[in-house]
Write an enzyme that holds these catalytic residues in place. Structure first.
Site, PDB file in Angstrom:
ATOM      1  N   GLY A  47      35.063 -14.629   8.111  1.00 31.11           N
ATOM      2  CA  GLY A  47      34.948 -15.926   9.168  1.00 31.11           C
ATOM      3  C   GLY A  47      36.362 -16.305   9.438  1.00 31.11           C
ATOM      4  O   GLY A  47      37.142 -16.313   8.440  1.00 31.11           O
ATOM      5  N   ASP A  99      34.286 -23.492   3.455  1.00 28.45           N
ATOM      6  CA  ASP A  99      33.260 -23.724   2.445  1.00 28.45           C
ATOM      7  C   ASP A  99      33.973 -24.260   1.081  1.00 28.45           C
ATOM      8  O   ASP A  99      33.210 -25.004   0.399  1.00 28.45           O
ATOM      9  CB  ASP A  99      32.147 -22.785   2.008  1.00 28.45           C
ATOM     10  CG  ASP A  99      31.525 -22.265   3.290  1.00 28.45           C
ATOM     11  OD1 ASP A  99      31.228 -23.184   4.277  1.00 28.45           O
ATOM     12  OD2 ASP A  99      30.751 -21.086   3.278  1.00 28.45           O
ATOM     13  N   MET A 150      28.324 -26.468   8.040  1.00 30.49           N
ATOM     14  CA  MET A 150      28.325 -25.259   7.377  1.00 30.49           C
ATOM     15  C   MET A 150      28.583 -25.256   6.026  1.00 30.49           C
ATOM     16  O   MET A 150      28.774 -26.394   5.556  1.00 30.49           O
ATOM     17  CB  MET A 150      29.479 -24.356   7.894  1.00 30.49           C
ATOM     18  CG  MET A 150      29.417 -23.609   9.176  1.00 30.49           C
ATOM     19  SD  MET A 150      30.766 -22.682   9.699  1.00 30.49           S
ATOM     20  CE  MET A 150      30.081 -21.917  11.026  1.00 30.49           C
ATOM     21  N   ARG A 187      17.152 -36.639  16.453  1.00 36.28           N
ATOM     22  CA  ARG A 187      17.801 -35.632  17.260  1.00 36.28           C
ATOM     23  C   ARG A 187      18.901 -34.701  16.055  1.00 36.28           C
ATOM     24  O   ARG A 187      19.279 -35.417  15.102  1.00 36.28           O
ATOM     25  CB  ARG A 187      18.782 -36.034  18.144  1.00 36.28           C
ATOM     26  CG  ARG A 187      18.163 -36.963  19.504  1.00 36.28           C
ATOM     27  CD  ARG A 187      17.534 -35.670  20.576  1.00 36.28           C
ATOM     28  NE  ARG A 187      16.917 -36.329  21.626  1.00 36.28           N
ATOM     29  CZ  ARG A 187      15.818 -36.788  21.823  1.00 36.28           C
ATOM     30  NH1 ARG A 187      15.044 -36.872  20.771  1.00 36.28           N
ATOM     31  NH2 ARG A 187      15.578 -37.103  22.930  1.00 36.28           N
ATOM     32  N   THR A 238      32.511 -24.816  15.787  1.00 33.81           N
ATOM     33  CA  THR A 238      33.308 -26.021  16.003  1.00 33.81           C
ATOM     34  C   THR A 238      34.378 -26.293  14.925  1.00 33.81           C
ATOM     35  O   THR A 238      35.240 -26.526  14.652  1.00 33.81           O
ATOM     36  CB  THR A 238      32.949 -27.114  16.582  1.00 33.81           C
ATOM     37  OG1 THR A 238      31.942 -27.842  15.567  1.00 33.81           O
ATOM     38  CG2 THR A 238      32.022 -26.885  17.946  1.00 33.81           C
TER      39      THR A 238
END
Length: 341
Positions: free
Chosen positions: A10, A127, A169, A265, A272
């Site tokens: 990534g 991460d 993430m 919500r 992003t």
């Protein structure tokens, strides 16, 4: 000497800063030729490369992403993959590789070193879950982006007196959720390392509503409820066997709404967190990693990865770097619990 550089896995902010440092020091300090392989390990497999000169990296320090492109290609899943890479490197006169990536990219680098190809690794993951280094570049930027999003979402949550679930993430490690949650003043933080009780989450949320506050819940994508399983966006696996996670935030928001009767919500920050300009910290760390990776190649110290220990850049064996993940320890999570509810 010709040295190749690639970015795998990534993308994240800071990759271009590493490339810039490798090119600048490789050329100016050693007189090397630098070759950039495109699209991660796909480049050395297919021979897709480009020369990198000083002009090519002049304006890339502040750019997110990677000028070389990236992929999740695994050469060990390709028939004859190692021999193809060996042939490409020989054909292009490349003497060594600098591989910038996370656990999967570095795992391939370790195997290639074992197979006699000279590789030096540079750790990259938003991460922050590589155990052999204190921090990886990209993490600070991701936390900054997530924290800013939490700050912005808080005002709309308070205006409508609703619960807001923010999914960030973090497949196996909850470092982004923990740091962004603490920095953003979240009322609940959920990480993969600690299966959560939905009942407890609802209790914390209701406690906030009773005080006339809008609760903010930060949840890592890999977090799971007690007795439950990861929420998957798709069951398809990539070349390294990873499924695509996503959806735990929406699931939890629905549970909160159903159990409390309050509006809830979910916001999934998604990619992003990977994009945009790197923070000053990530620019400096990525630059230092690139400079020290060149030193490792110059010393012939292959099969190693540059790493941050305290404030020093050191070298560790790739075998150590890929042996285990760095997850959030119980005591770090317990520090945050005082702010829950």
């Amino acid at each position: 000497m010709r040295v190749g550089v690639l970015t795998g896995g990534g993308d994240c902010p800071g990759l271009n800063a590493v490339i810039r440092a490798v090119v600048r020091k490789g050329i100016e300090a050693h007189g090397w030729e630098i070759v950039g392989f495109r699209s991660g390990w796909r480049g050395p497999l297919t021979g897709d490369s480009r020369p990198l000169g000083l002009d090519d990296v002049e304006e890339i320090l502040i750019r997110g992403g990677t000028i070389l492109g990236s992929s999740r290609t695994n050469p060990y899943k390709e028939e004859g993959g190692v021999e193809k890479i060996r042939a490409v490197l020989a054909d292009q006169g490349v003497d060594a590789l600098i591989a910038i990536g996370g656990e999967d990219t570095l795992g391939v680098a370790k195997k290639l070193t074992d197979d006699g190809i000279g590789v030096v690794g540079v750790p990259k993951t938003i991460d922050n879950d590589l155990a052999a280094t204190d921090y990886t570049f990209g993490f600070d930027t991701a936390v900054h982006i997530a924290t800013e999003a939490i700050d912005r979402l808080r005002t709309t949550a308070e205006s409508h007196y609703r619960a807001m679930v923010v999914e960030v993430m973090g497949r196996h490690a909850g470092w982004i959720a923990l740091h962004a949650g603490l920095a953003g003043g979240a009322n609940v933080i959920l990480v993969p390392e600690r299966p959560f009780s939905v009942e407890q989450v609802v209790e914390w949320v209701e406690r906030r509503f009773e005080k006339m506050y809008a609760p903010i819940i930060v949840v890592a994508e890999g977090a799971v409820p007690e007795g439950g399983a990861e929420v998957l966006r798709t069951g398809e696996k990539d070349a390294f066997g990873h499924v695509q996670l996503g959806g735990v935030g929406t699931w939890l928001a629905d549970e909160i709404a159903e159990r409390t009767g309050k509006e809830s919500r979910a916001v999934v920050l998604g990619h992003t967190q990977r994009g945009g300009t790197p923070t000053a910290y990530d620019r400096v760390l990525a630059t230092r990693f690139g400079l020290h990776a060149v030193d490792a190649v110059a010393d012939g110290d292959f099969g190693t990865m540059v790493a941050l220990r305290g404030t020093d850049i050191v070298r560790v064996k790739l075998a150590e770097a890929t042996a285990e993940l760095k997850t959030v320890p119980p005591e770090r999570y317990e520090e945050a619990e005082v702010f829950f509810g």
